[in-house]
Design a protein around this motif. Sequence first.
Motif, PDB file in Angstrom:
ATOM      1  N   PHE A  22       0.841  -1.203   0.000  1.00 55.97           N
ATOM      2  CA  PHE A  22       0.000   0.000   0.000  1.00 55.97           C
ATOM      3  C   PHE A  22       0.871   1.246   0.000  1.00 55.97           C
ATOM      4  CE2 PHE A  22      -4.224  -1.811   0.388  1.00 55.97           C
ATOM      5  CZ  PHE A  22      -3.889  -3.144   0.631  1.00 55.97           C
ATOM      6  N   LYS A  23       0.697   2.034  -1.066  1.00 57.27           N
ATOM      7  CA  LYS A  23       1.483   3.271  -1.175  1.00 57.27           C
ATOM      8  C   LYS A  23       0.596   4.455  -0.813  1.00 57.27           C
ATOM      9  CE  LYS A  23       3.349   6.196  -4.813  1.00 57.27           C
ATOM     10  NZ  LYS A  23       4.253   6.321  -5.950  1.00 57.27           N
ATOM     11  N   ILE A  24       0.915   5.084   0.306  1.00 48.92           N
ATOM     12  CA  ILE A  24       0.060   6.150   0.816  1.00 48.92           C
ATOM     13  C   ILE A  24       0.604   7.512   0.392  1.00 48.92           C
ATOM     14  CG2 ILE A  24      -1.069   7.075   2.880  1.00 48.92           C
ATOM     15  CD1 ILE A  24      -0.137   4.401   4.283  1.00 48.92           C
ATOM     16  N   LYS A  25      -0.255   8.290  -0.251  1.00 46.77           N
ATOM     17  CA  LYS A  25       0.118   9.648  -0.634  1.00 46.77           C
ATOM     18  C   LYS A  25      -0.031  10.537   0.596  1.00 46.77           C
ATOM     19  CE  LYS A  25       0.825   9.387  -5.169  1.00 46.77           C
ATOM     20  NZ  LYS A  25       2.092   9.800  -5.801  1.00 46.77           N
ATOM     21  N   VAL A  26       1.019  11.280   0.919  1.00 47.37           N
ATOM     22  CA  VAL A  26       0.976  12.193   2.055  1.00 47.37           C
ATOM     23  C   VAL A  26       1.442  13.570   1.579  1.00 47.37           C
ATOM     24  CG1 VAL A  26       1.330  10.382   3.802  1.00 47.37           C
ATOM     25  CG2 VAL A  26       3.321  11.491   2.773  1.00 47.37           C
ATOM     26  N   LEU A  83       5.448   5.286   1.302  1.00 43.59           N
ATOM     27  CA  LEU A  83       4.915   6.643   1.435  1.00 43.59           C
ATOM     28  C   LEU A  83       5.417   7.492   0.275  1.00 43.59           C
ATOM     29  CD1 LEU A  83       5.599   7.381   5.240  1.00 43.59           C
ATOM     30  CD2 LEU A  83       3.492   6.489   4.215  1.00 43.59           C
ATOM     31  N   ASP A  84       4.581   8.411  -0.198  1.00 45.16           N
ATOM     32  CA  ASP A  84       5.009   9.341  -1.246  1.00 45.16           C
ATOM     33  C   ASP A  84       4.477  10.728  -0.909  1.00 45.16           C
ATOM     34  OD1 ASP A  84       5.760  10.690  -3.504  1.00 45.16           O
ATOM     35  OD2 ASP A  84       4.665   9.424  -4.930  1.00 45.16           O
ATOM     36  N   ALA A  85       5.408  11.666  -0.650  1.00 41.22           N
ATOM     37  CA  ALA A  85       4.993  13.017  -0.248  1.00 41.22           C
ATOM     38  C   ALA A  85       4.978  13.993  -1.426  1.00 41.22           C
ATOM     39  CB  ALA A  85       5.912  13.545   0.847  1.00 41.22           C
ATOM     40  N   ASN A  86       5.417  13.555  -2.602  1.00 40.00           N
ATOM     41  CA  ASN A  86       5.455  14.441  -3.771  1.00 40.00           C
ATOM     42  C   ASN A  86       5.987  15.833  -3.407  1.00 40.00           C
ATOM     43  OD1 ASN A  86       2.826  12.494  -4.477  1.00 40.00           O
ATOM     44  ND2 ASN A  86       4.159  12.905  -6.210  1.00 40.00           N
ATOM     45  N   CYS A  87       7.158  15.877  -2.793  1.00 35.26           N
ATOM     46  CA  CYS A  87       7.915  17.121  -2.530  1.00 35.26           C
ATOM     47  C   CYS A  87       7.417  17.959  -1.348  1.00 35.26           C
ATOM     48  CB  CYS A  87       7.922  18.056  -3.747  1.00 35.26           C
ATOM     49  SG  CYS A  87       8.366  17.311  -5.299  1.00 35.26           S
ATOM     50  N   LEU A  90      10.148   5.521   0.974  1.00 34.88           N
ATOM     51  CA  LEU A  90       9.728   6.896   1.208  1.00 34.88           C
ATOM     52  C   LEU A  90      10.080   7.663  -0.056  1.00 34.88           C
ATOM     53  CD1 LEU A  90       8.835   9.281   2.973  1.00 34.88           C
ATOM     54  CD2 LEU A  90      11.142   9.364   3.915  1.00 34.88           C
ATOM     55  N   GLU A  91       9.034   7.969  -0.833  1.00 33.57           N
ATOM     56  CA  GLU A  91       9.279   8.598  -2.119  1.00 33.57           C
ATOM     57  C   GLU A  91       9.244  10.109  -1.998  1.00 33.57           C
ATOM     58  OE1 GLU A  91       6.633   6.546  -4.954  1.00 33.57           O
ATOM     59  OE2 GLU A  91       7.361   8.048  -6.379  1.00 33.57           O
ATOM     60  N   GLN A  92      10.184  10.729  -2.643  1.00 30.20           N
ATOM     61  CA  GLN A  92      10.274  12.184  -2.782  1.00 30.20           C
ATOM     62  C   GLN A  92       9.692  12.960  -1.597  1.00 30.20           C
ATOM     63  OE1 GLN A  92      11.916  13.353  -5.636  1.00 30.20           O
ATOM     64  NE2 GLN A  92      12.025  15.257  -4.509  1.00 30.20           N
ATOM     65  N   ALA A 140      14.044   8.948  -5.111  1.00 31.87           N
ATOM     66  CA  ALA A 140      13.874  10.228  -5.806  1.00 31.87           C
ATOM     67  C   ALA A 140      12.943  10.036  -6.995  1.00 31.87           C
ATOM     68  CB  ALA A 140      15.229  10.732  -6.294  1.00 31.87           C
ATOM     69  N   ASP A 141      11.911  10.882  -7.066  1.00 34.51           N
ATOM     70  CA  ASP A 141      11.010  10.838  -8.223  1.00 34.51           C
ATOM     71  C   ASP A 141      11.061  12.192  -8.944  1.00 34.51           C
ATOM     72  OD1 ASP A 141       9.079  10.434 -10.088  1.00 34.51           O
ATOM     73  OD2 ASP A 141       7.414  10.158  -8.706  1.00 34.51           O
ATOM     74  N   GLU A 142      10.410  13.220  -8.373  1.00 30.58           N
ATOM     75  CA  GLU A 142      10.446  14.548  -9.006  1.00 30.58           C
ATOM     76  C   GLU A 142      11.888  15.058  -9.158  1.00 30.58           C
ATOM     77  OE1 GLU A 142       8.193  13.543  -6.902  1.00 30.58           O
ATOM     78  OE2 GLU A 142       6.215  14.391  -7.347  1.00 30.58           O
ATOM     79  N   SER A 143      12.774  14.697  -8.213  1.00 27.38           N
ATOM     80  CA  SER A 143      14.181  15.139  -8.296  1.00 27.38           C
ATOM     81  C   SER A 143      14.946  14.408  -9.391  1.00 27.38           C
ATOM     82  CB  SER A 143      14.910  14.874  -6.978  1.00 27.38           C
ATOM     83  OG  SER A 143      14.402  15.691  -5.969  1.00 27.38           O
ATOM     84  N   ILE A 194      15.819   5.260  -6.944  1.00 26.77           N
ATOM     85  CA  ILE A 194      15.390   6.106  -8.064  1.00 26.77           C
ATOM     86  C   ILE A 194      14.075   5.560  -8.598  1.00 26.77           C
ATOM     87  CG2 ILE A 194      15.922   6.865 -10.456  1.00 26.77           C
ATOM     88  CD1 ILE A 194      18.010   8.024  -8.707  1.00 26.77           C
ATOM     89  N   ASN A 195      13.119   6.465  -8.825  1.00 27.15           N
ATOM     90  CA  ASN A 195      11.878   6.056  -9.478  1.00 27.15           C
ATOM     91  C   ASN A 195      12.025   6.337 -10.971  1.00 27.15           C
ATOM     92  OD1 ASN A 195       9.311   5.671 -10.504  1.00 27.15           O
ATOM     93  ND2 ASN A 195       8.258   6.743  -8.841  1.00 27.15           N
ATOM     94  N   ILE A 196      12.147   5.254 -11.735  1.00 27.23           N
ATOM     95  CA  ILE A 196      12.242   5.386 -13.190  1.00 27.23           C
ATOM     96  C   ILE A 196      10.822   5.395 -13.742  1.00 27.23           C
ATOM     97  CG2 ILE A 196      12.943   4.241 -15.332  1.00 27.23           C
ATOM     98  CD1 ILE A 196      15.426   3.303 -14.015  1.00 27.23           C
ATOM     99  N   LYS A 197      10.470   6.477 -14.400  1.00 27.32           N
ATOM    100  CA  LYS A 197       9.195   6.504 -15.125  1.00 27.32           C
ATOM    101  C   LYS A 197       9.546   6.677 -16.587  1.00 27.32           C
ATOM    102  CE  LYS A 197       6.284   8.475 -11.513  1.00 27.32           C
ATOM    103  NZ  LYS A 197       5.930   9.738 -10.845  1.00 27.32           N
ATOM    104  N   MET A 198       8.979   5.850 -17.415  1.00 30.90           N
ATOM    105  CA  MET A 198       9.259   5.959 -18.852  1.00 30.90           C
ATOM    106  C   MET A 198       8.778   7.307 -19.372  1.00 30.90           C
ATOM    107  SD  MET A 198      10.259   2.835 -19.000  1.00 30.90           S
ATOM    108  CE  MET A 198      10.391   2.314 -20.672  1.00 30.90           C
TER     109      MET A 198
HETATM  110 MG   LIG Z   1       6.025   9.698  -6.921  1.00 31.01          MG
END
Ligand SMILES: [Mg+2]
Length: 363
Positions: A161-165, A190-194, A218-220, A243-246, A265-269
Amino acid sequence: MKESIVKKVSVHTLKCPLIMPFTISSGSHKELENLLLKIELSDGTIGWGEAPIASHITGETIEKSAKNLRDFSHKIIGADIKNYLALLVKAEEFFEKNRSSLFAVQTAVMDAFCRFMAIPLWKLYGNKVSLGSTDITIVIGSEKDAFDFSLKMRARGFKIFKIKVGIDFDEDIKRVIAVKKAVKDCSIYLDANCAYSAKETISFISEIKKYGIVPEVLEQPVKKEDYEGLAFLSKKLKTAVVADESAYSLDDVSHMLRKNGVSGINIKMTKFGLLRAREIRQLAMAKGVKLMIGQMMESQLATFAALHFSMGSGGFDFLDLDTPYFLSAGVMSYDKKIISSSGIYNIGLVKKGIGAVPAKVYK
Ligand SMILES: [Mg+2]
């Protein structure tokens, strides 16, 4: 005329309502609205690609991306799909500032090539693994919604479960506790999106630890430009700091890796396109950094393209490819067994190309 020549290229739209608004700290998707690129070869083979447009994250728009795709189309008419690598490079040069369109072109090229050759896309990457379990996202909302949705998805078989915070510190903590209560035996990301500072992140992690919650990922947590914060947290915490946005360009990533500045590192195509995604995967693996494969708001088409890459080439620790589970209707036709109701994908079952085709085509 040779059979492998690109004869026609067209741009279409893809729309689908979501089962709930997909809300994160930086904005919200009420529906999926993406672009599709269709490549037709002279022998009738068709390849599809999807451009996932997330204006609140990347600043890209449907209008501008559609125009770019149309402008580029003229440049590949008459090309031989067997020279797919040259086409991927050409697209990379053209779409430097419009990465979701880059992804659409590159996947449509690969889909057309693999269908022409009658092979699945994963084969080109080496076929390391075919089965993968994705997490499921708990979007920003009320504590009760987070609890109910977690319980429901746990009953279906989801285990991560990935919780957006990142909207409200205290509310976030309550939601994380609520999710853990609903899914005691499951992994938490967890993903705080910055949204937080490094200091706030440390207090957040210690606060939830009091309830026995230690997230695996713990994402970004911090701002895009806060490389120091990411490095500090990566050293300080046992949790993988991803790191995602970074990590939006090859330069960003090599900078962080050179300085041992991040543990994942979060690789997004959709950020890198196919070629750079391969390069970043190799760099990160050489440094012993964890890898996540993520996405924007995507249908099965773009999701499968990311799966072929991540499963086919291997080495990914965390799969975050759950947006097809938020679509309220079927928009693609594909072999049903490829996607289960519990978050398990079996990409090994794809016989040709990416393995998803739009069910309905819009202008
Ligand atoms: Mg993210």
